[in-house]
Design an enzyme around this catalytic site. Structure first.
Site, PDB file in Angstrom:
ATOM      1  N   SER A  50      -5.848   3.653   4.559  1.00  0.00           N
ATOM      2  CA  SER A  50      -5.271   2.821   3.499  1.00  0.00           C
ATOM      3  C   SER A  50      -6.334   2.014   2.760  1.00  0.00           C
ATOM      4  O   SER A  50      -6.083   0.881   2.334  1.00  0.00           O
ATOM      5  CB  SER A  50      -4.200   1.881   4.065  1.00  0.00           C
ATOM      6  OG  SER A  50      -3.390   1.366   3.034  1.00  0.00           O
TER       7      SER A  50
ATOM      8  N   LYS B 241       0.117   3.713  -2.717  1.00  0.00           N
ATOM      9  CA  LYS B 241      -0.905   4.760  -2.649  1.00  0.00           C
ATOM     10  C   LYS B 241      -0.316   6.165  -2.574  1.00  0.00           C
ATOM     11  O   LYS B 241      -1.023   7.150  -2.821  1.00  0.00           O
ATOM     12  CB  LYS B 241      -1.842   4.503  -1.477  1.00  0.00           C
ATOM     13  CG  LYS B 241      -2.706   3.253  -1.626  1.00  0.00           C
ATOM     14  CD  LYS B 241      -3.642   3.077  -0.451  1.00  0.00           C
ATOM     15  CE  LYS B 241      -4.589   1.912  -0.636  1.00  0.00           C
ATOM     16  NZ  LYS B 241      -3.941   0.593  -0.476  1.00  0.00           N
TER      17      LYS B 241
ATOM     18  N   SER C   7       0.794  -1.232   0.000  1.00  0.00           N
ATOM     19  CA  SER C   7       0.000   0.000   0.000  1.00  0.00           C
ATOM     20  C   SER C   7       0.826   1.281   0.000  1.00  0.00           C
ATOM     21  O   SER C   7       0.252   2.371  -0.097  1.00  0.00           O
ATOM     22  CB  SER C   7      -0.953   0.014   1.197  1.00  0.00           C
ATOM     23  OG  SER C   7      -2.095  -0.776   0.937  1.00  0.00           O
TER      24      SER C   7
END
Length: 445
Positions: free
Chosen positions: A129, A68, A65
């Site tokens: 997230s 991102k 993640s």
């Protein structure tokens, strides 16, 4: 008694030796008195890009993640350009809805036929997230996640990331996305970044869009009537059990986890105007990624500080004067326009000196500056030269860290009038004649 003392010394020496470790990367070597439990890591001065520590920083691994951060960057860029605004609303398509409805992805529970603002979706992405809100933003900005992935790779190239592959906006494996994976990407593909590339992405995010930290520093917030929590346990004032991981000065940035990536974390912290960026990749647990990051931050804040090594107006001895041609004066002094400062490791202050680099385009072939000269004219640069054993590199260039300031004149020199120039020309003529005659006479003997 003596034998016990010697034995204790031996044990202590063995312990010290066991925790001393040297990490090497191409073109750089860093030594630190701690063992870092991460496959790959890097620590950077966020102001100058100076790399303070690294361990296998160019090893390409799944960032999970942490991906991102690129999505955050492109959303903030779209807001800056006016393509969208914080108040722009969008509804959730079938693809992100299916991801949000899947309990294995632990989403925030998006609804269809419901208007969400960009701010709501961005906060869910950056704080919690959330994967589905990330996809929804990608579709809003680019029209489809496929086109958004193209934007991600294009931006990575523009940023100069040395190692990258973006195949989706979230950091999930394409296997997890199944048939929803962006068109043109492989079924088993995953995003890839090195610690160096991840740090560069973070560097651009917080320097180009410092407002991103206003969101990543939030511990908990409300989303669609529910409370969502930040996965960054190093934020101060986290609740309950998580307080033990809090680190003074931390205000970002992004966690990551997949089975393939392990536990990852890109952190940033600021103390007394000194900001650090750290990346740890493939640690063993949720807790470990923060514990290892704390080691990096401790090393950075305890061993380094930004120091002014040479003040504005500094002059190198025996190099402070520049000869002038066609002027009322024969020379002009030069000095540094501003102070020379950098992140300095404890005890290395005396390892730095100043070197002048004059602009050849502004000087004659014999190294003179032509009048008229104005006070404050730039004539070159002054470089801070490091003479120590460590090999500090710059995150963005990959080359040795370089700190320079402008080298300027301290006063003005007017151009000499035509009569004085004529006299000087006559003097030069007879000087050349005399020199030629002497050389000729010498040739007779």
């Amino acid at each position: 008694m003596k034998q016990r003392f010697q034995a204790a010394i031996a044990v202590m020496a063995a312990f010290v030796f066991s925790v001393m470790v040297v990490f090497s990367s191409p073109g750089s070597t860093y030594a630190a008195s701690f063992d870092l439990g991460a496959k790959s890591a890097i620590l950077v001065d966020a102001n100058t890009g100076k790399v303070l520590f690294s361990k296998e920083p160019d090893l390409t691994l799944p960032p999970a993640s942490m991906t991102k951060m690129m999505t955050e960057y492109l959303v903030l860029e779209a807001i800056e350009k006016g393509t969208i605004s914080w108040d722009t609303t969008t509804q959730i398509s079938d693809y992100p809805y299916s991801i949000s409805a899947n309990p294995s992805f632990s989403g925030v529970g998006l609804k269809q036929n419901h208007d969400y603002t960009v701010r709501e979706l961005y906060e869910a992405m950056a704080i919690n997230s959330d994967n589905a809100t990330t996809i929804a933003l990608a579709e809003l900005v680019a029209g489809s996640e496929k086109d958004f992935v193209d934007m991600m790779n294009k931006k990575a190239k523009e940023m100069g990331l040395p190692d990258y592959q973006f195949v989706n906006s979230t950091g999930l494996s394409n296997k997890d996305l199944g048939e929803n994976r962006p068109k043109g990407t492989e079924a088993d593909a995953t995003n890839l970044l090195s610690a160096r590339s991840t740090a560069m992405l973070a560097y651009h995010l917080i320097n180009d869009y410092p407002e991103s930290l206003e969101v990543t520093s939030v511990t908990t917030t409300k989303f669609d009537g529910q409370t969502i929590q930040n996965w960054n346990w190093m934020l101060p004032n986290m609740p309950g059990y998580l307080k033990q991981f809090g680190y003074d000065g931390v205000d970002g940035l992004k966690t990551g986890f997949t089975d393939l990536a392990g536990y990852c974390f890109t952190g940033t912290a600021e103390r007394d105007g000194q900001r650090l960026i750290s990346v740890v990749m493939k640690t063993d647990s949720k807790e470990a990624r923060f514990q290892e990051t704390a080691k990096l931050f401790n090393y950075g804040f305890q061993q380094f500080s930004t120091k002014e090594l040479y003040p504005a107006g500094y002059q190198v001895k025996d190099q402070s004067e520049l000869k002038v041609t066609k002027g009322k004066e024969d020379q002009v002094e030069v000095e540094t326009k501003s102070a020379l400062k950098t992140m300095v490791k404890n005890g290395e202050e005396k390892q730095y000196s100043v070197k002048y680099h004059f602009d050849k385009d502004k000087l004659t072939k014999d190294g003179k500056i032509t009048a008229p000269v104005k006070k404050g004219d730039k004539v070159g640069t002054a470089e801070l030269v490091y003479k120590g054993d460590e090999k500090y590199t710059n995150l963005l260039s990959g080359k040795p860290q370089k700190t320079t300031v402008d080298l300027v004149t301290t006063s003005s020199v007017e151009k000499a009038n035509w009569f004085m120039l004529a006299l000087g020309g006559i003097g030069d003529f007879f000087s050349d004649v005399f020199t030629g005659a002497v050389d000729t006479v010498k040739g007779w003997f």
